[in-house]
Scaffold this active site. Sequence first.
Site, PDB file in Angstrom:
ATOM      1  N   ARG A 155      16.591  12.314  65.044  1.00  0.00           N
ATOM      2  CA  ARG A 155      16.526  12.754  63.648  1.00  0.00           C
ATOM      3  C   ARG A 155      17.919  13.091  63.121  1.00  0.00           C
ATOM      4  NH1 ARG A 155      14.432  18.122  61.414  1.00  0.00           N
ATOM      5  NH2 ARG A 155      13.943  17.675  59.240  1.00  0.00           N
ATOM      6  N   HIS A 191      19.748  11.655  59.798  1.00  0.00           N
ATOM      7  CA  HIS A 191      20.223  12.554  58.742  1.00  0.00           C
ATOM      8  C   HIS A 191      21.737  12.444  58.545  1.00  0.00           C
ATOM      9  CE1 HIS A 191      16.634  15.510  58.278  1.00  0.00           C
ATOM     10  NE2 HIS A 191      16.222  14.268  58.477  1.00  0.00           N
TER      11      HIS A 191
END
Length: 322
Positions: free
Chosen positions: A59, A63
């Site tokens: 993740r 991001h």
Amino acid sequence: MAAVKIYCLALCLMSTAVAANQLRVGFYAQTCPRAETLVRQALNDALRSDAGIGADLLRMHFHDCFVRGCDGSILLDSVNGNSVEKNAGINQSIEDEAFDVVDQAKVNVEAVCPGVVSCADILAFLARDSVAHYGGWFYAVPAGRRDGRISISSESTSNLPTENFRLGQLVQNFKNKGLSPSEMVTLSGAHTIGVAHCVAFTRRLYNSSSSTGVDPTLDPTYAAQLRRSCPTLTTDEEVPMDPPSQFGFDNSYYQGILRNRGLFTSDQSLLTAPFSAAQVNLFARNSASFQSSFAAAMVKMGNIGVLTGFNGEIRKKCRVVN
């Protein structure tokens, strides 16, 4: 044999994707040949104490790439009170321990090859190794990224998709980063691993316009299970993103969507248009198709806005600029 052909196709797609940005597989072959091994060592050490840390690292790479490109800017700490990307609300659910893994990987490579391997490349390697650890396909990561010097909290808020996005918003958000609607559906499959905080989806359980208060697109049995784990609108507990497969990188996520068990609004919205619904159905029944598509999409995502050549820097420590 079919799987081998699909894997080869993914490699070909990768070669095409990397040409424009001067990234290449084996970038550190001469300058730091053990780089990827040293990075993987840090991940393996961390996984022994936290089985879910790889989901946070995957993740984090996503991001990072969606804000200023894949330049490691999400890793920077605040200096003199400035608010950086990791301080943004949307990044608060990334465990501090995930940043520690990046730090340890950097320590590992600096001990052998000082000033050579960028933090942005380390994060890309860690994301790939996390996918492979949980059972996804191991894919070649083109490297050569350099680290950025700017990190601004508000840019995370304005650039990253949220769990409440509808399909049209998701498509536009990914289009803004040079990714296709198909790649958006593919990369959403990363939700097959990891956990989510209740507050990210409790509006689907307690704030719906339906008579029960539950989002009608959510399977009632699954909603009841979620309500037991998240008994109020503001409960700050964690639940698996994909309960049948929390630590397995597979196509279970798409199978769940077909059963109306997509945890987020953004997940279940993939069934609201023919093109995305068809892809969900394909991936739900064909794991190899998902795995090969995911590998290719990750490589393409890893090329967003990269700094190469003499742009940026190679940070000595990932949390601070040189």
